[in-house]
Design a protein around this motif. Structure first.
Motif, PDB file in Angstrom:
ATOM      1  N   MET A 158      24.913 -39.921  39.929  1.00 40.05           N
ATOM      2  CA  MET A 158      25.703 -39.163  38.954  1.00 40.05           C
ATOM      3  C   MET A 158      26.308 -37.932  39.628  1.00 40.05           C
ATOM      4  SD  MET A 158      24.543 -37.672  35.226  1.00 40.05           S
ATOM      5  CE  MET A 158      24.283 -39.324  34.550  1.00 40.05           C
ATOM      6  N   THR A 159      27.602 -37.705  39.408  1.00 42.41           N
ATOM      7  CA  THR A 159      28.275 -36.576  40.028  1.00 42.41           C
ATOM      8  C   THR A 159      27.946 -35.284  39.282  1.00 42.41           C
ATOM      9  OG1 THR A 159      30.243 -36.759  38.636  1.00 42.41           O
ATOM     10  CG2 THR A 159      30.193 -38.122  40.627  1.00 42.41           C
ATOM     11  N   ALA A 160      28.283 -34.151  39.933  1.00 38.80           N
ATOM     12  CA  ALA A 160      28.035 -32.850  39.293  1.00 38.80           C
ATOM     13  C   ALA A 160      28.802 -32.739  37.979  1.00 38.80           C
ATOM     14  CB  ALA A 160      28.449 -31.732  40.249  1.00 38.80           C
ATOM     15  N   ARG A 161      30.010 -33.297  37.939  1.00 33.73           N
ATOM     16  CA  ARG A 161      30.798 -33.241  36.712  1.00 33.73           C
ATOM     17  C   ARG A 161      30.131 -34.045  35.603  1.00 33.73           C
ATOM     18  NH1 ARG A 161      35.304 -36.047  34.570  1.00 33.73           N
ATOM     19  NH2 ARG A 161      36.796 -34.695  33.467  1.00 33.73           N
ATOM     20  N   GLU A 162      29.609 -35.194  35.949  1.00 28.85           N
ATOM     21  CA  GLU A 162      28.908 -36.014  34.955  1.00 28.85           C
ATOM     22  C   GLU A 162      27.642 -35.315  34.473  1.00 28.85           C
ATOM     23  OE1 GLU A 162      28.515 -39.494  37.336  1.00 28.85           O
ATOM     24  OE2 GLU A 162      30.164 -40.544  36.330  1.00 28.85           O
ATOM     25  N   ASP A 163      26.950 -34.656  35.412  1.00 30.30           N
ATOM     26  CA  ASP A 163      25.765 -33.882  35.029  1.00 30.30           C
ATOM     27  C   ASP A 163      26.136 -32.790  34.030  1.00 30.30           C
ATOM     28  OD1 ASP A 163      23.971 -35.297  36.544  1.00 30.30           O
ATOM     29  OD2 ASP A 163      24.098 -33.955  38.272  1.00 30.30           O
ATOM     30  N   LEU A 164      27.265 -32.148  34.288  1.00 35.07           N
ATOM     31  CA  LEU A 164      27.705 -31.065  33.418  1.00 35.07           C
ATOM     32  C   LEU A 164      27.958 -31.579  32.002  1.00 35.07           C
ATOM     33  CD1 LEU A 164      30.285 -28.344  34.368  1.00 35.07           C
ATOM     34  CD2 LEU A 164      30.482 -29.537  32.196  1.00 35.07           C
ATOM     35  N   PHE A 165      28.712 -32.671  31.909  1.00 32.86           N
ATOM     36  CA  PHE A 165      29.018 -33.220  30.576  1.00 32.86           C
ATOM     37  C   PHE A 165      27.771 -33.761  29.894  1.00 32.86           C
ATOM     38  CE2 PHE A 165      33.571 -33.734  32.048  1.00 32.86           C
ATOM     39  CZ  PHE A 165      34.071 -32.793  31.163  1.00 32.86           C
ATOM     40  N   ASP A 166      26.857 -34.302  30.670  1.00 33.47           N
ATOM     41  CA  ASP A 166      25.621 -34.810  30.086  1.00 33.47           C
ATOM     42  C   ASP A 166      24.798 -33.664  29.504  1.00 33.47           C
ATOM     43  OD1 ASP A 166      23.880 -37.131  29.622  1.00 33.47           O
ATOM     44  OD2 ASP A 166      22.499 -36.097  30.980  1.00 33.47           O
ATOM     45  N   THR A 167      24.777 -32.541  30.212  1.00 34.58           N
ATOM     46  CA  THR A 167      24.065 -31.367  29.707  1.00 34.58           C
ATOM     47  C   THR A 167      24.752 -30.823  28.465  1.00 34.58           C
ATOM     48  OG1 THR A 167      23.295 -30.793  31.932  1.00 34.58           O
ATOM     49  CG2 THR A 167      23.285 -29.038  30.285  1.00 34.58           C
ATOM     50  N   LEU A 168      26.082 -30.766  28.499  1.00 34.17           N
ATOM     51  CA  LEU A 168      26.839 -30.288  27.341  1.00 34.17           C
ATOM     52  C   LEU A 168      26.590 -31.161  26.114  1.00 34.17           C
ATOM     53  CD1 LEU A 168      28.947 -28.255  26.300  1.00 34.17           C
ATOM     54  CD2 LEU A 168      30.723 -29.814  27.118  1.00 34.17           C
ATOM     55  N   SER A 169      26.400 -32.451  26.337  1.00 33.45           N
ATOM     56  CA  SER A 169      26.201 -33.366  25.215  1.00 33.45           C
ATOM     57  C   SER A 169      24.890 -33.099  24.475  1.00 33.45           C
ATOM     58  CB  SER A 169      26.221 -34.817  25.710  1.00 33.45           C
ATOM     59  OG  SER A 169      25.036 -35.136  26.440  1.00 33.45           O
ATOM     60  N   GLN A 170      23.974 -32.354  25.087  1.00 30.37           N
ATOM     61  CA  GLN A 170      22.713 -32.031  24.400  1.00 30.37           C
ATOM     62  C   GLN A 170      22.978 -31.245  23.115  1.00 30.37           C
ATOM     63  OE1 GLN A 170      19.838 -30.160  26.992  1.00 30.37           O
ATOM     64  NE2 GLN A 170      20.298 -31.533  28.681  1.00 30.37           N
ATOM     65  N   ILE A 171      24.019 -30.410  23.128  1.00 32.11           N
ATOM     66  CA  ILE A 171      24.346 -29.657  21.917  1.00 32.11           C
ATOM     67  C   ILE A 171      24.834 -30.604  20.829  1.00 32.11           C
ATOM     68  CG2 ILE A 171      25.895 -27.922  20.929  1.00 32.11           C
ATOM     69  CD1 ILE A 171      25.801 -26.462  23.588  1.00 32.11           C
ATOM     70  N   GLY A 172      25.691 -31.558  21.219  1.00 33.10           N
ATOM     71  CA  GLY A 172      26.171 -32.531  20.252  1.00 33.10           C
ATOM     72  C   GLY A 172      25.047 -33.365  19.675  1.00 33.10           C
ATOM     73  N   LYS A 173      24.116 -33.763  20.527  1.00 35.17           N
ATOM     74  CA  LYS A 173      22.977 -34.556  20.051  1.00 35.17           C
ATOM     75  C   LYS A 173      22.113 -33.757  19.082  1.00 35.17           C
ATOM     76  CE  LYS A 173      22.687 -37.337  24.280  1.00 35.17           C
ATOM     77  NZ  LYS A 173      21.905 -37.590  25.533  1.00 35.17           N
ATOM     78  N   ALA A 174      21.912 -32.473  19.389  1.00 37.36           N
ATOM     79  CA  ALA A 174      21.084 -31.631  18.520  1.00 37.36           C
ATOM     80  C   ALA A 174      21.737 -31.446  17.156  1.00 37.36           C
ATOM     81  CB  ALA A 174      20.846 -30.273  19.174  1.00 37.36           C
ATOM     82  N   LEU A 175      23.075 -31.424  17.125  1.00 32.59           N
ATOM     83  CA  LEU A 175      23.790 -31.239  15.867  1.00 32.59           C
ATOM     84  C   LEU A 175      23.942 -32.544  15.083  1.00 32.59           C
ATOM     85  CD1 LEU A 175      26.646 -28.879  17.109  1.00 32.59           C
ATOM     86  CD2 LEU A 175      24.686 -28.234  15.690  1.00 32.59           C
ATOM     87  N   GLY A 176      23.524 -33.643  15.696  1.00 29.96           N
ATOM     88  CA  GLY A 176      23.765 -34.953  15.111  1.00 29.96           C
ATOM     89  C   GLY A 176      22.767 -35.386  14.069  1.00 29.96           C
ATOM     90  N   HIS A 177      22.370 -34.481  13.193  1.00 28.33           N
ATOM     91  CA  HIS A 177      21.466 -34.836  12.103  1.00 28.33           C
ATOM     92  C   HIS A 177      21.676 -33.841  10.962  1.00 28.33           C
ATOM     93  CE1 HIS A 177      17.951 -36.005   9.846  1.00 28.33           C
ATOM     94  NE2 HIS A 177      17.664 -36.947  10.730  1.00 28.33           N
ATOM     95  N   GLY A 178      21.829 -34.359   9.751  1.00 24.09           N
ATOM     96  CA  GLY A 178      22.090 -33.503   8.607  1.00 24.09           C
ATOM     97  C   GLY A 178      21.017 -32.469   8.353  1.00 24.09           C
ATOM     98  N   HIS A 179      19.735 -32.840   8.578  1.00 23.09           N
ATOM     99  CA  HIS A 179      18.655 -31.886   8.354  1.00 23.09           C
ATOM    100  C   HIS A 179      18.756 -30.703   9.304  1.00 23.09           C
ATOM    101  CE1 HIS A 179      16.006 -35.163   6.327  1.00 23.09           C
ATOM    102  NE2 HIS A 179      16.666 -34.451   5.427  1.00 23.09           N
ATOM    103  N   ARG A 180      19.198 -30.947  10.523  1.00 14.28           N
ATOM    104  CA  ARG A 180      19.320 -29.846  11.482  1.00 14.28           C
ATOM    105  C   ARG A 180      20.461 -28.919  11.091  1.00 14.28           C
ATOM    106  NH1 ARG A 180      18.840 -34.039  16.409  1.00 14.28           N
ATOM    107  NH2 ARG A 180      16.802 -34.870  15.775  1.00 14.28           N
ATOM    108  N   LEU A 181      21.534 -29.478  10.553  1.00 16.70           N
ATOM    109  CA  LEU A 181      22.624 -28.635  10.069  1.00 16.70           C
ATOM    110  C   LEU A 181      22.164 -27.789   8.889  1.00 16.70           C
ATOM    111  CD1 LEU A 181      25.662 -31.083  10.282  1.00 16.70           C
ATOM    112  CD2 LEU A 181      24.884 -29.413  11.965  1.00 16.70           C
ATOM    113  N   ALA A 182      21.336 -28.364   8.023  1.00 15.56           N
ATOM    114  CA  ALA A 182      20.796 -27.599   6.898  1.00 15.56           C
ATOM    115  C   ALA A 182      19.895 -26.463   7.390  1.00 15.56           C
ATOM    116  CB  ALA A 182      20.015 -28.522   5.966  1.00 15.56           C
ATOM    117  N   LEU A 183      19.116 -26.723   8.420  1.00 15.33           N
ATOM    118  CA  LEU A 183      18.259 -25.678   8.989  1.00 15.33           C
ATOM    119  C   LEU A 183      19.103 -24.564   9.618  1.00 15.33           C
ATOM    120  CD1 LEU A 183      15.561 -27.984  10.600  1.00 15.33           C
ATOM    121  CD2 LEU A 183      15.180 -26.404   8.703  1.00 15.33           C
ATOM    122  N   LEU A 184      20.176 -24.942  10.297  1.00 15.37           N
ATOM    123  CA  LEU A 184      21.054 -23.932  10.895  1.00 15.37           C
ATOM    124  C   LEU A 184      21.746 -23.103   9.814  1.00 15.37           C
ATOM    125  CD1 LEU A 184      22.670 -25.970  13.818  1.00 15.37           C
ATOM    126  CD2 LEU A 184      20.998 -24.123  14.018  1.00 15.37           C
TER     127      LEU A 184
END
Length: 218
Positions: A1-27
């Motif tokens: 995996m390239t550094a750029r792919e690593d970067l986007f994979d890390t960035l996607s953690q935020i999207g994954k964390a937001l990907g549930h209605g209960h978590r949005l309600a908690l936020l």
């Protein structure tokens, strides 16, 4: 995996964390102010265990932080940019997802077709406050009000509304607000108070959006 792919994979953690209605309600709840796990669980209608699991996802994504107070873990948003992020998500969804219009319409299905219950915008509210023409009613629970509120707002939680009518002015229009655009507390307050003869509308945003815009809060 390239550094750029690593970067986007890390960035996607935020999207994954937001990907549930209960978590949005908690936020949404944490956008009002810090809170313990049990209070967050109650607001989101979750068990403490489930709430803790969702909060861990948000914490790993850097959206919330936590500290211990006695036996309790107290959570808070990492910073106000999380509120901006949620607002951007909402704007994109309302613009591009047809389902959002239907769901929002269903959420506020009791709005009068003639526009009598139409919400007031931020600019309209600022203008009314500057002229001294409106009074603010905060219908959130007391602990959220204590954590922060719009200047000079009167706090009457929805379940106490009918018992505290004498606190409300009759000589000005009242603007009710709560947790955000999808919070139904202010909507219900408007319906109840209109039936009792008060001039009242609801703010189309909420405390977090007001604060994130850099407007004064107490």
């Amino acid at each position: 995996m390239t550094a750029r792919e690593d970067l986007f994979d890390t960035l996607s953690q935020i999207g994954k964390a937001l990907g549930h209605g209960h978590r949005l309600a908690l936020l949404e709840r944490l956008a009002q102010g810090e809170a313990a796990v049990d209070a967050l669980a109650k607001t989101a209608d979750l068990t403490v265990g489930n709430a803790s699991a969702h909060l861990q996802h948000l914490r790993r994504a850097g959206l919330v932080t936590a500290s211990r107070s006695g036996k309790q873990m107290i959570y808070r948003l990492t910073d106000q940019r999380v509120v901006t992020l949620l607002s951007l998500m909402r704007d994109v969804a309302e613009t591009n997802l047809a389902e959002m219009e239907r769901l929002v319409s269903r959420l506020f299905a009791d709005d009068n077709p003639d526009g009598a219950l139409e919400a007031i915008s931020r600019d309209e509210l600022l203008s009314g406050l500057k002229r001294g023409a409106v009074a603010l009613l905060d219908v959130r629970p007391e602990d959220e009000f204590r954590a922060g509120h719009l200047p000079d707002a009167i706090n009457i939680p929805l379940d106490q509304l009918e018992m505290m009518l004498e606190e409300l002015p009759r000589d000005r229009e009242i603007v009710a607000y709560c947790r955000g655009p999808y919070c139904v507390l202010s909507h219900e307050a408007v319906q109840r108070l209109r039936a009792l003869g008060f001039r009242i509308r609801r703010f189309d945003e909420g405390f977090p959006e007001w604060k994130a815009a850099g407007l004064p809060v107490h």
